[in-house]
Design an enzyme around this catalytic site. Structure first.
Site, PDB file in Angstrom:
ATOM      1  N   ASP A  67       9.660   3.957  -0.152  1.00  0.00           N
ATOM      2  CA  ASP A  67       8.439   3.794   0.825  1.00  0.00           C
ATOM      3  C   ASP A  67       8.308   4.208   1.981  1.00  0.00           C
ATOM      4  O   ASP A  67       7.769   2.295   2.757  1.00  0.00           O
ATOM      5  CB  ASP A  67       6.645   3.913   0.165  1.00  0.00           C
ATOM      6  CG  ASP A  67       5.790   3.961   1.181  1.00  0.00           C
ATOM      7  OD1 ASP A  67       6.013   4.561   1.351  1.00  0.00           O
ATOM      8  OD2 ASP A  67       4.386   3.343   0.574  1.00  0.00           O
ATOM      9  N   LYS A 109       4.114   9.533   8.983  1.00  0.00           N
ATOM     10  CA  LYS A 109       3.309   8.646  10.491  1.00  0.00           C
ATOM     11  C   LYS A 109       4.616   9.029  11.389  1.00  0.00           C
ATOM     12  O   LYS A 109       4.470  10.370  12.194  1.00  0.00           O
ATOM     13  CB  LYS A 109       3.754   7.239  10.451  1.00  0.00           C
ATOM     14  CG  LYS A 109       2.682   6.791   8.928  1.00  0.00           C
ATOM     15  CD  LYS A 109       3.160   5.492   9.364  1.00  0.00           C
ATOM     16  CE  LYS A 109       1.352   4.980   8.317  1.00  0.00           C
ATOM     17  NZ  LYS A 109       0.279   4.619   8.440  1.00  0.00           N
ATOM     18  N   TYR A 115       0.455  -0.901  -0.140  1.00  0.00           N
ATOM     19  CA  TYR A 115      -0.155  -0.320   0.024  1.00  0.00           C
ATOM     20  C   TYR A 115       1.049   1.185   0.030  1.00  0.00           C
ATOM     21  O   TYR A 115       1.824   1.510   1.168  1.00  0.00           O
ATOM     22  CB  TYR A 115      -1.483   0.024   1.514  1.00  0.00           C
ATOM     23  CG  TYR A 115      -1.897   1.160   1.721  1.00  0.00           C
ATOM     24  CD1 TYR A 115      -2.836   1.520   0.412  1.00  0.00           C
ATOM     25  CD2 TYR A 115      -1.886   1.852   2.521  1.00  0.00           C
ATOM     26  CE1 TYR A 115      -3.637   2.913   0.704  1.00  0.00           C
ATOM     27  CE2 TYR A 115      -2.188   2.454   2.625  1.00  0.00           C
ATOM     28  CZ  TYR A 115      -3.434   2.923   1.998  1.00  0.00           C
ATOM     29  OH  TYR A 115      -4.425   4.449   1.780  1.00  0.00           O
TER      30      TYR A 115
HETATM   31  C1  PLP Z   1       3.681   2.295   3.578  1.00  0.00           C
HETATM   32  C2  PLP Z   1       2.907   3.246   3.200  1.00  0.00           C
HETATM   33  N1  PLP Z   1       3.188   4.327   1.948  1.00  0.00           N
HETATM   34  C3  PLP Z   1       1.868   5.245   2.181  1.00  0.00           C
HETATM   35  C4  PLP Z   1       1.276   4.780   3.062  1.00  0.00           C
HETATM   36  C5  PLP Z   1      -0.038   6.156   3.589  1.00  0.00           C
HETATM   37  O1  PLP Z   1       0.145   6.627   4.423  1.00  0.00           O
HETATM   38  P1  PLP Z   1      -1.661   7.943   4.674  1.00  0.00           P
HETATM   39  O2  PLP Z   1      -2.116   6.977   5.819  1.00  0.00           O
HETATM   40  O3  PLP Z   1      -0.391   9.486   5.831  1.00  0.00           O
HETATM   41  O4  PLP Z   1      -1.266   8.753   3.671  1.00  0.00           O
HETATM   42  C6  PLP Z   1       0.766   4.248   4.205  1.00  0.00           C
HETATM   43  C7  PLP Z   1      -0.854   4.208   5.065  1.00  0.00           C
HETATM   44  O5  PLP Z   1      -0.485   2.780   5.731  1.00  0.00           O
HETATM   45  C8  PLP Z   1       1.806   3.183   4.142  1.00  0.00           C
HETATM   46  O6  PLP Z   1       1.612   2.894   5.077  1.00  0.00           O
END
Ligand code: PLP
Length: 458
Positions: free
Chosen positions: A268, A296, A166
């Site tokens: 990511d 985060k 994700y």
């Molecule tokens: C690996 C990863 N990238 C991107 C995101 C998206 O982040 P946000 O929820 O702050 O938009 C998440 C969210 O859980 C994530 O786990």
């Protein structure tokens, strides 16, 4: 991780225990259940974000302090959810509270830069070995910019992503996050499956999906599209089906592959950044990609996102051809909390303690798994870890499909009833530790696993 003889879990027994555990949980949450009904009148589904409504029911939180949170029914939990891993600083850490309080009294938003920027940029450059940074408000925004920047710089449209990861909820990358086995196609050539209705097929045609931990599959994707791939985005340790670590050489192999084909590699690190280690996956695995996306944990509980990249990639932004913009980018409250997080709380000195707590948790959970011969193992790094309910190692998304979600759900129910707050269950059993967690907090998690293990094996 040693693969060993394990018992077979009786799923009829699991179904029965689920009923028992749900019946125990529900009366504890009457205020949450009632509040949601009231909120549903004018808030869609009665929650702010769809995953807050994960079964069996939404739990409304009243407050948090250190490693603990209290829901609106007054139940106290040790928090291993930590707001999807954002609260590695712990709840209401005095340094973060003070930074926010101080900035709030001086104004909360100007849409102009403030004097926290250079300190944060320097700190992130030190951690992630990338020279230039920009800020945004979420992980979604960070990966959106990464996707666009790779496309802008190469003039190519195709992106490669990993099946089962994700990267946020924008339309460039929300494919094959948890693809339905009926739709995902053969492993040698996975189908790019839109993860939500409303995502145009035309966008899916711009994304190739490959399995994690398989360099040959990634090479094949590049070779099938010569001169078309802008870049590849990868979560350097997959976190959506438990924690799945990269095999030795995999990440460096991806970096080399991307460069061989004139493309970029983006990590990511929204979940791994400042959690696996001081310098996230870059430090933990010793590989520097072209782009790092963060969110985060770096914001200490405020909505901070960041994107770091090479000077070459940022040249379009610095030169003014590419507007990387947002009203709340670099918001002063967020920046104040982020600065305090990075320079006062999640300093280099914080990580040995997180590592040793992680070690304790892994050792004690593994001992329970061994004692009850559960078909499971424990994995992770730094502040992140998980029990994976598979007798054999999960290397990629498709390996995790064999895990029966009823088992992870039951394990989640035992933790919840035992006063441990976890992120929604599905196939993952991921935890996050904070600097406020103690040995005693670890023991409660272990005791709950033991209660679950005893119940399913006797
Ligand atoms: C690996 C990863 N990238 C991107 C995101 C998206 O982040 P946000 O929820 O702050 O938009 C998440 C969210 O859980 C994530 O786990």
């Amino acid at each position: 991780m040693a693969v060993r003889e394990s018992v077979e879990i009786d799923l009829n027994r699991v179904d029965h225990l689920i009923q028992e555990q749900e019946a125990e949980l529900e009366p504890r949450h009457t205020a949450s259940i009632e509040y949601r009904k009231a909120a549903e009148r004018h808030v869609a589904g009665g929650v702010a974000s769809s995953w807050q409504a994960a079964p069996p029911h939404a739990i409304f939180i009243d407050r948090g302090d250190g490693s603990r949170i209290w829901d609106i029914d007054g139940n106290e939990y040790i928090d291993y959810h930590l707001g999807y891993g954002a609260m590695v600083v712990g709840h209401a850490h005095p340094a973060i509270v003070e930074a926010i309080r101080r900035q709030a009294s001086r104004g909360t938003h100007f849409a102009q830069p403030t004097r926290d920027l250079d300190v944060i940029g320097e700190n992130l450059a030190d951690r992630f070995s990338l020279p230039l940074w920009r800020f945004c408000n979420s992980g979604t925004e960070a990966t959106l910019e990464a996707a666009r920047l790779m496309r802008a710089r190469t003039g190519r449209d195709l992106l490669i992503k990993i099946e089962g990861t994700y990267h946020g909820h924008h339309d460039s990358l929300m494919f094959s996050v948890i693809p339905d086995p009926e739709l995902m196609g053969p492993r040698e050539h996975p189908v790019t499956v839109p993860q939500a209705p409303g995502i145009p097929q035309a966008f899916a045609d711009l994304v190739r999906v490959v399995p994690f931990n398989d360099l040959a599959a990634a090479r094949q994707a590049f070779e099938e599209h010569p001169g078309e791939v802008a870049g590849m985005i990868v979560e350097p340790a997959m976190m959506n089906c438990g924690v799945v670590l990269p095999e030795p050489g995999y990440l460096q192999g991806l970096a080399d592959l991307c460069h061989e084909f004139g493309a970029y590699l983006a990590f990511d690190e929204v979940k791994t950044g400042a959690t696996l280690a001081y310098g996230g996956a870059v430090e933990a695995f010793g590989v520097v990609p072209d782009i790092v996306c963060l969110a985060k944990a770096i914001g200490g509980g405020t909505p901070c996102g960041a994107i770091g990249a090479t000077e070459e990639l940022f040249a379009l932004v610095v030169g003014g051809e590419y507007d990387m913009a947002g009203t709340f980018n670099g918001n002063p409250l967020t920046m104040a909390a982020t600065r305090a997080t990075l320079t006062q709380v999640l300093t280099r000195d914080a990580y040995p303690a997180l590592d040793s707590l992680h070690g304790l948790l892994v050792e004690r959970l593994s001992a329970v798994i061994e004692r009850y011969r559960l078909p499971a193992y424990v994995t992770g790094l730094g502040a992140k870890g998980s029990v994976i309910y598979s007798p054999t190692p999960v290397r990629e998304y498709r390996d995790a499909l064999a895990i029966d979600e009823r088992i992870t759900y039951l394990a989640w129910l035992f933790q919840q009833n035992g006063g441990v707050f976890k992120s929604p269950w599905s196939k993952q059993e991921t935890w996050t530790l904070s600097v406020a967690h103690s040995d005693g907090d670890v023991q409660r998690y272990v005791d709950n696993l033991e209660t679950f293990a005893r119940a399913v094996t006797t």
